[in-house]
Design a protein around this motif. Structure first.
Motif, mmCIF file in Angstrom:
data_model
loop_
_atom_site.group_PDB
_atom_site.id
_atom_site.type_symbol
_atom_site.label_atom_id
_atom_site.label_comp_id
_atom_site.label_asym_id
_atom_site.label_seq_id
_atom_site.Cartn_x
_atom_site.Cartn_y
_atom_site.Cartn_z
ATOM 1 N N GLU A 91 -72.198 16.295 31.590
ATOM 2 C CA GLU A 91 -70.854 16.533 31.055
ATOM 3 C C GLU A 91 -70.848 16.504 29.530
ATOM 4 O O GLU A 91 -70.178 17.318 28.885
ATOM 5 N N ARG A 99 -63.044 11.273 30.720
ATOM 6 C CA ARG A 99 -62.847 12.031 31.955
ATOM 7 C C ARG A 99 -61.404 11.849 32.401
ATOM 8 O O ARG A 99 -60.970 10.732 32.721
ATOM 9 N N VAL A 106 -63.107 16.949 30.965
ATOM 10 C CA VAL A 106 -63.630 15.965 30.017
ATOM 11 C C VAL A 106 -63.193 16.341 28.614
ATOM 12 O O VAL A 106 -63.406 17.474 28.163
ATOM 13 N N ASP A 161 -73.835 10.200 32.145
ATOM 14 C CA ASP A 161 -73.034 11.432 32.235
ATOM 15 C C ASP A 161 -73.554 12.490 31.261
ATOM 16 O O ASP A 161 -72.796 13.148 30.544
#
Length: 277
Positions: free
Chosen positions: A106, A178, A184, A103
């Motif tokens: 993010e 998340r 987030v 991820d």
């Protein structure tokens, strides 16, 4: 520590359920159900100088729209209470799935938001690097540690002035959550400090890979040249911190947050490998 009593006495919260949380390297944490509400109680040593400032940063960033696990003031209006020789705080529980190393987009994006919301005037790099001093007496544990740490410090000082902000200090993937609505959050501000933005970016890159960088720069295009010129330098600073930290844990036989001494040895070995040694 009688967690339920601490919550009742200092935060006027009545506990209906309690769960010990794991994973903190330098803290003890509990998840408490208080009716329909859930909070986290976190306790650290009285000598942890980052705890209070980290809570203040978390509150400020939460005000700016970054979900942080906002600290709750006690009945006396304090973010930190002293209980049984420890600093104690109560935080809003941030539900959601932990991010994973893949991820990276993010993670980079949230770090960019954090630094944009908490900018600071640049300070002296040499003075900032004094935060390594608590590890000083442990740097001779193995012959490679002190030269590697000294070289990393010298390179960062030679780089010259860089941009500063309030830093998370330890942005591993598991610190990001998340939430159900897709947003987030970033929790666990116990390592927060003032310092070079590059340190947070390098820390994230160390944990999950350099894929965080394009996403970070999409939020902070003004730092493109600075990140290009300084990322590798601050990666070595981050490895130096890891080397000093685990050398200190080994020499003091500190076993909090791990399953046994082998985990500290692995942390030090990982730092050595990062230096190519």
């Amino acid at each position: 520590m009688d967690v339920a009593e601490v919550l009742r006495e200092h935060w006027d919260l009545k506990v209906s359920g309690l769960e010990v949380l794991t994973g903190g390297m330098n803290s003890a944490t509990w998840l408490a159900s208080c009716g329909a509400d859930r909070v986290v109680l976190k306790a650290v040593g009285v000598d942890d100088e980052s705890f209070g400032p980290g809570l203040e940063v978390a509150r400020r960033l939460d005000d700016a729209g970054v979900t942080t696990g906002r600290p709750r003031a006690s009945k006396r209006g304090r973010l930190v209470e002293l209980v049984d020789g420890r600093q104690v705080a109560v935080l809003e529980y941030v539900d959601g799935a932990e991010l994973v190393p893949s991820d990276q987009v993010e993670i980079g994006d949230v770090l960019g938001r954090v630094h944009s919301a908490a900018p600071l005037e640049s300070g002296e790099t040499a003075d900032w690097l004094r935060f390594l001093l608590p590890f000083e007496d442990s740097l001779d544990l193995e012959p490679w540690i002190r030269p590697a740490v000294s070289a990393a410090i010298a390179d960062a000082v030679a780089l010259g002035p860089v941009s500063w902000a309030w830093l998370h200090g330890d942005p591993a993937a598991e610190a990001f959550r998340r939430q159900a609505d897709g947003r987030v959050g970033l929790i666990d501000w116990g390592s927060a400090m003032r310092g070079p933005i590059l340190y947070d970016v390098a820390s994230a890159a160390m944990y999950v890979g350099r894929g965080v960088v394009p996403a970070y720069l999409a939020r902070r295009p003004d730092l493109t040249e600075e990140v290009r010129d300084g990322l590798d330098v601050y990666l070595r600073v981050r490895y130096a911190v890891q080397a000093g930290y685990f050398a200190w844990r080994i020499t003091t036989n500190l076993l909090t947050g791990i399953s046994g001494p082998a985990d500290n040895q692995k942390g030090l070995a990982d730092a050595r490998r990062s230096f190519g040694l």
